[in-house]
Design an enzyme around this catalytic site. Structure first.
Site, PDB file in Angstrom:
ATOM      1  CE  LYS A 168      10.912  -0.895  -7.814  1.00 15.35           C
ATOM      2  NZ  LYS A 168      11.316  -2.090  -8.543  1.00 15.35           N
ATOM      3  CG  HIS A 198      19.765 -34.730 -13.444  1.00 16.72           C
ATOM      4  ND1 HIS A 198      20.260 -36.004 -13.417  1.00 16.72           N
ATOM      5  CD2 HIS A 198      20.812 -33.932 -13.775  1.00 16.72           C
ATOM      6  CE1 HIS A 198      21.559 -35.994 -13.707  1.00 16.72           C
ATOM      7  NE2 HIS A 198      21.906 -34.741 -13.926  1.00 16.72           N
ATOM      8  CG  ASN A 255       2.138   0.080   4.103  1.00 12.60           C
ATOM      9  OD1 ASN A 255       1.789  -1.060   3.797  1.00 12.60           O
ATOM     10  ND2 ASN A 255       3.347   0.544   3.885  1.00 12.60           N
ATOM     11  N   GLY A 256       0.379  -1.985   6.346  1.00 16.08           N
ATOM     12  CA  GLY A 256       0.902  -2.982   7.288  1.00 16.08           C
ATOM     13  C   GLY A 256      -0.184  -3.992   7.618  1.00 16.08           C
ATOM     14  CE  LYS A 308      12.500  -8.632 -13.305  1.00 17.93           C
ATOM     15  NZ  LYS A 308      13.323  -8.341 -12.182  1.00 17.93           N
ATOM     16  CD  GLU A 337      16.269 -10.350 -12.244  1.00 20.19           C
ATOM     17  OE1 GLU A 337      15.939 -11.134 -11.336  1.00 20.19           O
ATOM     18  OE2 GLU A 337      15.770  -9.221 -12.368  1.00 20.19           O
ATOM     19  CD  GLU A 372       9.109  -9.672 -11.038  1.00 17.75           C
ATOM     20  OE1 GLU A 372       8.971  -9.155  -9.935  1.00 17.75           O
ATOM     21  OE2 GLU A 372      10.060  -9.389 -11.791  1.00 17.75           O
ATOM     22  CB  CYS A 386      -0.931   0.083   1.209  1.00 16.81           C
ATOM     23  SG  CYS A 386      -1.909  -1.383   1.469  1.00 16.81           S
ATOM     24  NE  ARG A 420       4.498   1.761  -0.542  1.00 16.34           N
ATOM     25  CZ  ARG A 420       5.557   1.370   0.141  1.00 16.34           C
ATOM     26  NH1 ARG A 420       6.749   1.579  -0.354  1.00 16.34           N
ATOM     27  NH2 ARG A 420       5.437   0.787   1.299  1.00 16.34           N
ATOM     28  CD1 TRP A 422      -0.494  -5.526  -3.974  1.00 17.42           C
ATOM     29  CD2 TRP A 422      -0.262  -6.440  -1.953  1.00 17.42           C
ATOM     30  NE1 TRP A 422       0.017  -6.789  -4.133  1.00 17.42           N
ATOM     31  CE2 TRP A 422       0.162  -7.378  -2.915  1.00 17.42           C
ATOM     32  CE3 TRP A 422      -0.213  -6.813  -0.600  1.00 17.42           C
ATOM     33  CZ2 TRP A 422       0.644  -8.647  -2.588  1.00 17.42           C
ATOM     34  CZ3 TRP A 422       0.262  -8.083  -0.280  1.00 17.42           C
ATOM     35  CH2 TRP A 422       0.681  -8.980  -1.265  1.00 17.42           C
TER      36      TRP A 422
END
Ligand code: F6R
Length: 608
Positions: free
Chosen positions: A603, A504, A100-101, A485, A481, A488, A2, A27, A74
């Site tokens: 983020k 394997h 926020n939290g 990407k 990475e 996401e 948030c 956020r 969020w």
């Protein structure tokens, strides 16, 4: 996660708050809301969806007030709905707040208050805080907030207004980031300092267990007992233009293109005449450095992959005993951490809860701690103390790109410096790698010149079912990475494997609809990787190769080749990752995805 914004001053209140919320959208972006106080009355407006929808509503309803707060959400507790969007107002309409939290004992507080006849209107944990404040408020905001901080458990950044306290915004922090800013005759607060850059660069980062009163005249800081204290402000060295998109369609693309400069800036002042020197930042004697027996790298997500990259490079430089750990696991395993440990935390935001808690654990066990972060003054920076700050500037796109290259630049310098101080690095290697590092910006620019080709390639593969990314040795971390990407921002399944590991198990998944992106630089592992490419081809997987310029043989295996400039083998991750960032970007664009704000992600992850 948030994002929070608060403003008191003479500017257009709703404009400042809406502009600030737009800068916080990375956020959280499932719903948004704003509250103002006007003539001793609280008014709030909320909507599901983006800040732009909220702005539309604000304009339609000519919504305004004397001072105000806003929020972009969020969802954690309670689904995405207008009812659950912040701000939340107490049933008696005397208090309003954004949060926020996570309030961990919200259920218990709610049950208590409901037993006292207080009616709740949402499913959120946040509402328990505002209803509690309404219940205990007797005209003294500080006293009420002190009571609240004793009653709630969990993490919070709270921004609060009381109906009868004109031009006064109250904030309290425990565990979630919050920054307070001040300019002549106005006061601000935000989750992210970039939202304040347009108005002021003099800010105070709130500490845990700290609250403040923000007015037009200034800010007063208190602890959770209500005792006032002095607090030093900090001057931000970012400017407002750094947090704009410029002519790029997305922040992510802009940030990908900034990478040559970011690497150059990260090297600046840290290398000279083919040698590395971090003594200005790291006040460690040779004896101290030699005393550490173990190095722990701890981080999350992309920052974790930066540490995986660093560990593989450092292995080639000296005799280090290195662990790379995901922060959320580090805390809960029985990993020996003691005074012989150098624990290195890497966090772009400096606010990631998992990394922060891991740092606290390592500190409490007596390890020497260091943080590599992009945000000076962030919580992890303040708590850990020892720091290397990456000068990448604000990163707005949710998918990290330029901060990854900044992190690996800083980490390679750190590896060289530690090896040198321990007497394990020979001068030739130092000179060779420092010189090669200084060439990286130019080489990245030439990778970026391949953008059109990569875009065409992405068009051909945008309908794939998923992707495998393979590489060996130093080609494996950029594969990790690259896969992250793609996941996401394009929502395609992508997995990275050390190339030799495919046989394997994962090879069973391969068929003509599952392309393999093979990182195959011309080095000692080329032949082995090519064998793995052949194994994939035998299962009909299309191959996309990231190969070294001048490697004519690779054309025998595939037509889909991204050629990258040659560099020292240790530095391949720099060169290998950028084409994969562009590939993910263009696949996502082709698929019509929301690149800068991918679904379900935020983020800065300030919850565990
Ligand atoms: C990926 C990404 C995340 C972050 C992770 C850690 O693109 O951005 O995986 O890397 O959430 O964040 P920081 O580095 O801020 O601790």
């Amino acid at each position: 996660m948030c994002g929070i914004m608060g403003y008191v001053g003479a500017r257009d209140i709703t404009k400042v708050i809406l502009d600030g919320l737009a800068k916080h959208e990375y956020r959280g972006y499932d719903s948004a809301g704003i509250a103002v106080v006007k003539d001793r009355e609280i008014h709030e407006l909320r909507t599901t969806g983006r800040v732009s929808q909220l702005a539309k509503k604000v304009a339609e309803e000519h919504f305004t007030g004397e001072f105000g707060i806003g929020h972009t959400r969020w969802a954690t507790h309670g689904g995405v709905s207008e009812m659950n969007a912040h701000p939340h107002v107490s049933s008696d309409n005397r208090v309003v707040l954004v949060h926020n939290g996570i309030i961990e004992n919200a259920r218990e507080i709610r049950a208590d208050l409901e037993a006292h006849g207080i009616k709740f209107h949402s499913e959120t944990d946040t509402e328990s805080a505002v209803q509690y404040l309404g219940y205990v408020y007797e005209g003294d905001p500080k006293a009420a907030i002190v009571k609240l901080t004793k009653r709630v458990r969990g993490a919070f950044a709270l921004v609060i207004m009381f109906y009868d306290r004109p031009n006064e915004i109250w904030v309290a922090r425990k565990g979630s980031p919050l920054v307070v800013g001040r300019a002549d005759g106005e006061g601000f607060c935000a989750s992210d300092p970039t939202a304040l850059l347009e108005y002021t660069r003099d800010v105070w980062f709130m500490d845990d267990d700290e609250m403040a009163k923000i007015t037009k005249e200034g800010c007063i800081f208190y602890d959770f007992h209500g005792d006032a204290h002095e607090k030093k402000s900090m001057h931000l060295d970012w400017d407002a233009a750094m947090a704009t998109r410029g002519s790029y369609p997305h922040f992510m693309l802009k940030e990908i293109h900034e990478q040559p400069d970011v690497v150059a800036h990260t090297l600046l002042g840290r290398v000279a005449d083919g040698a590395v020197d971090l003594s200005k930042e790291l006040d460690w004697s040779e004896a101290k450095i030699k005393g550490w027996k173990k190095i722990h790298f701890v981080a999350c997500g992309t920052s974790h992959y930066a540490t995986v990259t660093a560990a593989r490079i450092m292995e080639t430089l000296g005799d280090f005993e290195i662990r790379t750990e995901v922060a959320s696991e580090y805390r809960y395993r029985n990993i020996p951490i003691d005074k012989d440990t150098l624990a290195i935390f890497v966090s772009q935001s400096g606010e990631t809860a998992d990394t922060l808690h891991a740092a606290r654990l390592a500190k409490s066990r007596g390890a020497e701690c260091l943080v590599i972060t992009n945000v000076r003054g962030s919580t992890i920076h303040r708590e850990v103390g020892n720091a290397i700050i990456t000068p990448a500037g604000p990163e707005v796109g949710v998918a990290a790109t330029k901060t990854f290259t900044a992190q690996i630049t800083a980490l390679v310098l750190l590896g060289l410096y530690l090896a040198k101080m321990r007497g394990e690095l020979d001068k030739d290697t130092e000179h060779r790698l420092v010189t090669a590092l200084m060439d990286i910006p130019g080489k990245l620019a030439s990778v970026l010149d391949k953008e059109k080709d990569i875009e065409m390639l992405a068009r051909d593969f945008a309908d794939a079912r998923g992707f495998f990314f393979i590489g060996r040795g130093l080609a494996y971390p950029p594969a990790l990475e690259g896969a992250l990407k793609l996941k996401e921002i394009s929502y395609l399944h992508a997995e990275a494997y050390p190339a030799g590991e495919m046989k394997h198990g994962p090879i069973a998944l391969l068929d003509k609809e599952l392309p393999v992106v093979a990182l195959v630089p011309k080095n000692g592992l080329w032949e082995k990787t090519v064998s793995n490419i052949e194994e994939s081809m035998a299962r009909k997987s299309p191959i996309i190769a990231v190969a070294t310029e001048g490697d004519d043989e690779i054309a025998n295996y595939t037509d889909h080749i991204i050629f990258t400039p040659e560099t020292e083998p240790e530095l391949f991750p720099f060169i290998g990752v950028v084409p994969l960032q562009l590939f993910a970007y263009y696949i996502a664009r082709q698929r019509g995805c929301d690149i800068d704000m991918p679904r379900n992600l935020a983020k800065s992850v300030t919850v565990e």
